[in-house]
Design an enzyme around this catalytic site. Structure first.
Site, PDB file in Angstrom:
ATOM      1  N   CYS A   1      -0.992   1.705   9.121  1.00 36.53           N
ATOM      2  CA  CYS A   1      -0.030   0.759   8.586  1.00 36.53           C
ATOM      3  C   CYS A   1      -0.626  -0.622   8.255  1.00 36.53           C
ATOM      4  CB  CYS A   1       1.045   0.611   9.667  1.00 36.53           C
ATOM      5  SG  CYS A   1       2.518  -0.184   9.163  1.00 36.53           S
TER       6      CYS A   1
ATOM      7  N   ASN B   1      -4.354   3.408  15.888  1.00 38.14           N
ATOM      8  CA  ASN B   1      -5.454   2.982  15.038  1.00 38.14           C
ATOM      9  C   ASN B   1      -5.767   1.537  15.399  1.00 38.14           C
ATOM     10  OD1 ASN B   1      -6.724   4.560  12.883  1.00 38.14           O
ATOM     11  ND2 ASN B   1      -4.610   4.999  12.289  1.00 38.14           N
TER      12      ASN B   1
ATOM     13  N   GLU C   1       0.823  -1.200   0.000  1.00 38.37           N
ATOM     14  CA  GLU C   1       0.000   0.000   0.000  1.00 38.37           C
ATOM     15  C   GLU C   1       0.860   1.255   0.000  1.00 38.37           C
ATOM     16  OE1 GLU C   1      -2.063  -0.795   3.658  1.00 38.37           O
ATOM     17  OE2 GLU C   1      -0.740   0.597   4.687  1.00 38.37           O
TER      18      GLU C   1
ATOM     19  N   SER D   1      10.447   4.268  15.801  1.00 34.95           N
ATOM     20  CA  SER D   1       9.158   3.937  16.405  1.00 34.95           C
ATOM     21  C   SER D   1       9.414   3.383  17.800  1.00 34.95           C
ATOM     22  CB  SER D   1       8.435   2.899  15.535  1.00 34.95           C
ATOM     23  OG  SER D   1       8.203   3.460  14.261  1.00 34.95           O
ATOM     24  N   LEU D   2       9.215   4.231  18.795  1.00 33.87           N
ATOM     25  CA  LEU D   2       9.610   3.864  20.158  1.00 33.87           C
ATOM     26  C   LEU D   2       8.453   3.185  20.901  1.00 33.87           C
ATOM     27  CD1 LEU D   2      12.158   4.180  21.932  1.00 33.87           C
ATOM     28  CD2 LEU D   2      11.130   6.239  22.883  1.00 33.87           C
ATOM     29  N   HIS D   3       7.366   3.889  21.085  1.00 35.96           N
ATOM     30  CA  HIS D   3       6.105   3.384  21.658  1.00 35.96           C
ATOM     31  C   HIS D   3       6.163   3.007  23.138  1.00 35.96           C
ATOM     32  CE1 HIS D   3       4.789   3.528  17.582  1.00 35.96           C
ATOM     33  NE2 HIS D   3       5.416   2.438  17.206  1.00 35.96           N
TER      34      HIS D   3
ATOM     35  N   CYS E   1       0.237  -3.730  15.064  1.00 38.25           N
ATOM     36  CA  CYS E   1       0.342  -3.303  13.672  1.00 38.25           C
ATOM     37  C   CYS E   1      -0.265  -4.351  12.739  1.00 38.25           C
ATOM     38  CB  CYS E   1       1.817  -3.080  13.330  1.00 38.25           C
ATOM     39  SG  CYS E   1       2.128  -2.859  11.575  1.00 38.25           S
TER      40      CYS E   1
ATOM     41  N   SER F   1      11.589   5.562   8.576  1.00 38.62           N
ATOM     42  CA  SER F   1      11.081   5.190   9.896  1.00 38.62           C
ATOM     43  C   SER F   1      11.484   3.750  10.196  1.00 38.62           C
ATOM     44  CB  SER F   1       9.552   5.313   9.900  1.00 38.62           C
ATOM     45  OG  SER F   1       9.016   4.849  11.119  1.00 38.62           O
TER      46      SER F   1
ATOM     47  N   CYS G   1       5.232  -6.552  15.273  1.00 42.86           N
ATOM     48  CA  CYS G   1       4.729  -5.647  16.313  1.00 42.86           C
ATOM     49  C   CYS G   1       3.240  -5.955  16.527  1.00 42.86           C
ATOM     50  CB  CYS G   1       4.930  -4.191  15.908  1.00 42.86           C
ATOM     51  SG  CYS G   1       6.667  -3.816  15.607  1.00 42.86           S
TER      52      CYS G   1
ATOM     53  N   GLY H   1       6.198  -2.669   6.053  1.00 43.05           N
ATOM     54  CA  GLY H   1       7.556  -3.201   6.070  1.00 43.05           C
ATOM     55  C   GLY H   1       8.536  -2.398   6.900  1.00 43.05           C
ATOM     56  N   GLU H   2       9.658  -3.024   7.199  1.00 39.49           N
ATOM     57  CA  GLU H   2      10.722  -2.381   7.966  1.00 39.49           C
ATOM     58  C   GLU H   2      11.847  -2.011   6.987  1.00 39.49           C
ATOM     59  OE1 GLU H   2      11.566  -1.054  10.838  1.00 39.49           O
ATOM     60  OE2 GLU H   2      13.597  -0.876  10.076  1.00 39.49           O
TER      61      GLU H   2
ATOM     62  N   CYS I   1       5.696  -7.704   6.787  1.00 40.62           N
ATOM     63  CA  CYS I   1       6.803  -7.343   7.682  1.00 40.62           C
ATOM     64  C   CYS I   1       7.031  -8.501   8.646  1.00 40.62           C
ATOM     65  CB  CYS I   1       6.467  -6.076   8.459  1.00 40.62           C
ATOM     66  SG  CYS I   1       7.830  -5.511   9.515  1.00 40.62           S
TER      67      CYS I   1
HETATM   68  N1  SAH Z   1       8.493  -0.558  10.087  1.00 41.83           N
HETATM   69  C1  SAH Z   1       8.742   0.815  10.260  1.00 41.83           C
HETATM   70  C2  SAH Z   1       8.004   1.690   9.274  1.00 41.83           C
HETATM   71  C3  SAH Z   1       6.606   1.292   8.918  1.00 41.83           C
HETATM   72  S1  SAH Z   1       5.431   1.388  10.222  1.00 41.83           S
HETATM   73  C4  SAH Z   1       8.421   1.238  11.688  1.00 41.83           C
HETATM   74  O1  SAH Z   1       7.847   0.459  12.423  1.00 41.83           O
HETATM   75  O2  SAH Z   1       8.808   2.342  12.042  1.00 41.83           O
HETATM   76  C5  SAH Z   1       5.094   3.129  10.234  1.00 41.83           C
HETATM   77  C6  SAH Z   1       4.582   3.666  11.543  1.00 41.83           C
HETATM   78  O3  SAH Z   1       3.240   3.237  11.781  1.00 41.83           O
HETATM   79  C7  SAH Z   1       5.401   3.192  12.743  1.00 41.83           C
HETATM   80  O4  SAH Z   1       5.695   4.270  13.600  1.00 41.83           O
HETATM   81  C8  SAH Z   1       4.438   2.229  13.398  1.00 41.83           C
HETATM   82  O5  SAH Z   1       4.748   2.057  14.747  1.00 41.83           O
HETATM   83  C9  SAH Z   1       3.110   2.880  13.134  1.00 41.83           C
HETATM   84  N2  SAH Z   1       1.954   2.014  13.315  1.00 41.83           N
HETATM   85  C10 SAH Z   1       1.819   0.715  13.009  1.00 41.83           C
HETATM   86  N3  SAH Z   1       0.614   0.255  13.340  1.00 41.83           N
HETATM   87  C11 SAH Z   1      -0.067   1.300  13.863  1.00 41.83           C
HETATM   88  C12 SAH Z   1      -1.381   1.467  14.399  1.00 41.83           C
HETATM   89  N4  SAH Z   1      -2.227   0.456  14.445  1.00 41.83           N
HETATM   90  N5  SAH Z   1      -1.720   2.689  14.866  1.00 41.83           N
HETATM   91  C13 SAH Z   1      -0.859   3.727  14.813  1.00 41.83           C
HETATM   92  N6  SAH Z   1       0.390   3.634  14.314  1.00 41.83           N
HETATM   93  C14 SAH Z   1       0.793   2.430  13.852  1.00 41.83           C
HETATM   94 FE1  SF4 Z   2       6.767  -3.940  10.833  1.00 41.20          FE
HETATM   95 FE2  SF4 Z   2       6.734  -1.328  11.442  1.00 41.20          FE
HETATM   96 FE3  SF4 Z   2       4.481  -2.801  11.566  1.00 41.20          FE
HETATM   97 FE4  SF4 Z   2       6.428  -3.199  13.368  1.00 41.20          FE
HETATM   98  S1  SF4 Z   2       5.214  -1.327  13.072  1.00 41.20           S
HETATM   99  S2  SF4 Z   2       5.315  -4.810  12.267  1.00 41.20           S
HETATM  100  S3  SF4 Z   2       8.239  -2.878  12.125  1.00 41.20           S
HETATM  101  S4  SF4 Z   2       5.659  -2.344   9.743  1.00 41.20           S
END
Ligand code: SAH
Ligand code: SF4
Length: 346
Positions: free
Chosen positions: A327, A284, A87, A208-210, A114, A185, A111, A155-156, A107
């Site tokens: 994502c 989300n 996407e 992406s710390l969280h 995600c 990212s 996580c 993806g990462e 990916c």
């Molecule tokens: N893999 C990389 C880049 C793609 S994800 C990464 O994790 O950084 C892009 C961003 O979307 C990241 O910051 C990820 O943590 C965030 N993300 C993924 N799922 C999400 C969700 N359900 N709600 C909000 N942000 C989300």
């Molecule tokens: Fe992959 Fe980024 Fe989603 Fe984590 S947040 S599963 S690294 S796409």
């Protein structure tokens, strides 16, 4: 099949032997400056266009195309030659037009919150597939000029390292994008952050710390077990030392998980010590992780808590919620594998 966006100018010159010399410039200008697909480069003769179009068929086929925010957000699902889907999201703002590209189909990082992570890994994209997302979006954005590219789709990016680096290099050299307009990212692949720091590329790093304690972060981001917060901190220090640039942290606020006072007390010193900018975004909801994003009120309280602790922070607006622009969500819906749960409208 190679993509025209993987070719160098020299390779085009070889391909166009026997043609007038300026053809190479015309093709190059059409591809990179105008962002045209081969069959849209009308400055070259029809027969040549047809030959090149046959040699470089588009890597992306539109499987779905939806809009929200009154057309300011547009999201495509593309089917690739092998049938896998990715996407791409185009977001228009007053001062900029940003495309969010995928670096992998799926990916492997898993996580928990995600949608892409929940669906698993299919394969790495090629740089042609990454760059064609950018150019497709650039055409859709016209007459406005696409100004920003963020690697925040599926993806990462640092798990597809060479393709990411190559794509960034080409966007810089041939499209003229630089650090403030190119963002990668990452979930925190510490050695790859350090390797990328040494490439001397003009780009912005988002991590992406969280969560800023290892127990919570390891639950949300399994890679944290391999590269825990201390190691990630070291990589961030090295990034700044090598590039002279600050970085940002992404923090998806999850009710009761990382929006608490304790989370504030953990995040603030971590971000402050790196002088990092924190981007807050309410989670989300995704089908495989049944918790809620923080309420708008809590998002603002959390932001104020960071400001009070001396941390730079922005609340990111969640574009495209009604079209599952978090994502990985839309690709899942199109594949018929999962349906997203409704997003509450707080
Ligand atoms: N893999 C990389 C880049 C793609 S994800 C990464 O994790 O950084 C892009 C961003 O979307 C990241 O910051 C990820 O943590 C965030 N993300 C993924 N799922 C999400 C969700 N359900 N709600 C909000 N942000 C989300
Ligand atoms: Fe992959 Fe980024 Fe989603 Fe984590 S947040 S599963 S690294 S796409």
């Amino acid at each position: 099949m190679p993509s025209a966006y993987e070719y160098t100018k020299e390779e085009f010159a070889e391909l166009l032997v026997g043609e007038p010399r300026y053809r190479v410039e015309q093709v190059w200008h059409g591809l990179w400056t105008e962002g045209q697909a081969i069959d849209g480069i009308t400055t070259i003769p029809k027969a040549l266009r047809a030959r090149l179009a046959e040699q470089f068929p588009p890597s992306l086929e539109v499987a779905s195309d939806v809009q929200s925010d009154h057309g300011a957000t547009r999201k495509w699902v593309f089917r690739l030659a092998d049938g896998s889907t990715i996407e791409t999201v185009l977001m228009s703002y007053e001062d900029r037009v940003t495309v969010c590209v995928s670096s992998q189909a799926g990916c492997a990082m898993g996580c928990t919150f995600c949608a892409t992570g929940q669906a698993g890994f299919t394969r790495n994209l090629t740089s042609g597939e990454v760059l064609e997302q950018v150019m497709f979006a650039a055409r859709a954005a016209a007459p406005r000029r696409l100004s920003n590219v963020v690697f925040m789709g599926m993806g990462e990016p640092l798990a597809n390292y060479l393709v990411t680096i190559n794509s960034v290099k080409r966007l810089h050299e041939y499209r003229g994008l630089s650090a403030r307009h190119l963002t990668v990212s990452t979930v925190g692949v510490a050695p790859a952050i350090e390797r990328m720091a040494r490439e001397g590329l003009p780009l912005t790093l988002a991590v992406s710390l969280h969560a800023a304690n290892n127990d919570t972060r390891s639950e949300l981001v399994p890679l944290n077990r391999r590269y825990p917060l201390e190691r990630l901190h070291e990589a961030c220090v090295n990034w700044m030392a090598a590039t002279g640039r600050r970085l940002s942290f992404e923090w998806a606020l999850i009710e009761g998980v990382n929006d608490t006072e304790q989370a504030l007390d953990e995040l603030a010193p971590y971000a402050f010590s790196l002088r990092a900018h924190v981007n807050l975004i309410p989670l989300n909801p995704t089908p495989g992780y049944l918790v809620r994003g923080s309420s708008t009120q809590r998002v603002h309280e959390f932001r104020d808590g960071l400001i009070a602790r001396g941390v730079n922070v922005t609340v990111r607006n969640t574009r495209g919620r009604s079209i599952d622009a978090a994502c990985g969500q839309l690709a899942n819906v199109t594949n018929g594998r999962r349906r997203p749960i409704p997003v509450r409208s707080s």
